[in-house]
Structure formats: C-alpha cells, structure tokens
Design a protein around this motif. Structure first.
Motif, PDB file in Angstrom:
ATOM      1  N   VAL A 294      14.383  -1.037   1.746  1.00 21.04           N
ATOM      2  CA  VAL A 294      13.114  -0.308   1.867  1.00 21.04           C
ATOM      3  C   VAL A 294      12.024  -0.983   1.039  1.00 21.04           C
ATOM      4  O   VAL A 294      10.879  -1.102   1.493  1.00 21.04           O
ATOM      5  N   ALA A 295      12.366  -1.443  -0.156  1.00 24.93           N
ATOM      6  CA  ALA A 295      11.375  -2.121  -0.998  1.00 24.93           C
ATOM      7  C   ALA A 295      10.881  -3.413  -0.341  1.00 24.93           C
ATOM      8  O   ALA A 295       9.681  -3.692  -0.327  1.00 24.93           O
TER       9      ALA A 295
ATOM     10  N   LEU B  40      10.924  -4.113   2.877  1.00 24.11           N
ATOM     11  CA  LEU B  40      10.123  -3.752   4.049  1.00 24.11           C
ATOM     12  C   LEU B  40       8.746  -3.246   3.640  1.00 24.11           C
ATOM     13  O   LEU B  40       7.750  -3.539   4.309  1.00 24.11           O
ATOM     14  N   PHE B  41       8.665  -2.509   2.553  1.00 19.67           N
ATOM     15  CA  PHE B  41       7.377  -2.020   2.059  1.00 19.67           C
ATOM     16  C   PHE B  41       6.468  -3.179   1.679  1.00 19.67           C
ATOM     17  O   PHE B  41       5.283  -3.205   2.042  1.00 19.67           O
ATOM     18  N   VAL B  42       7.018  -4.159   0.965  1.00 17.57           N
ATOM     19  CA  VAL B  42       6.214  -5.323   0.565  1.00 17.57           C
ATOM     20  C   VAL B  42       5.776  -6.110   1.795  1.00 17.57           C
ATOM     21  O   VAL B  42       4.619  -6.542   1.883  1.00 17.57           O
TER      22      VAL B  42
ATOM     23  N   TYR C 192       5.294  -4.947   4.765  1.00 20.39           N
ATOM     24  CA  TYR C 192       4.281  -4.161   5.469  1.00 20.39           C
ATOM     25  C   TYR C 192       2.921  -4.279   4.770  1.00 20.39           C
ATOM     26  O   TYR C 192       1.893  -4.414   5.429  1.00 20.39           O
ATOM     27  N   LEU C 193       2.934  -4.226   3.445  1.00 23.81           N
ATOM     28  CA  LEU C 193       1.670  -4.361   2.716  1.00 23.81           C
ATOM     29  C   LEU C 193       1.076  -5.758   2.876  1.00 23.81           C
ATOM     30  O   LEU C 193      -0.146  -5.924   2.918  1.00 23.81           O
TER      31      LEU C 193
END
Length: 71
Positions: free
Chosen positions: A22-23, A25-27, A29-30
């Motif tokens: 998740v971390a 994927l979050f990075v 996405y940002l």
C-alpha cells in the motif's frame, strides 16, 4: 498452541507486506497518478500478496502433515 502461534505469525506477515504494498502504491500514485505504471504495480502487488498467502498456506499444510502427535 503451535497453530495459534503460526496463525499470528502468518497474519503478521500478511499485514506487514500489505502495508508495504500500500505504501509503494501510494507513492506511485502521488508521483504519477493513475497511469500504466500504477496499474502494473497494483497487479504486481496483488499477485505478490496472493503468492505469499499460497506460500504460507503451503507451509501450514506441510507442517500439519509432518507433525507428530504424542498422546
């Protein structure tokens, strides 16, 4: 008692690697938004977590089949 310990350990492994996925994927996405690289990363994360679940299940099955019961 062994079953409970293994269940906690396997749950911890799944939670830990899910948090890492998740971390990442979050990075991603940002950094680039919803693009092809993000979709490939989601696919890799899902397949990786599925593989981890299958591997941990295989460990459990093997240990159950090789376990000696003394009564």
């Amino acid at each position: 008692m062994w079953k409970i310990g293994f269940a906690f350990w396997a749950s911890w492994q799944m939670l830990k690697w899910t948090a890492v996925a998740v971390a990442v994927l979050f990075v991603l996405y940002l950094w680039g938004g919803f693009n092809g690289a993000f979709v490939l990363a989601v696919l890799a994360a899902v397949l990786g977590l599925w593989g981890l679940k299958k591997t941990l299940g295989g460990y459990y099955e093997r240990e159950q089949s090789e376990r000696r019961y003394t009564r």
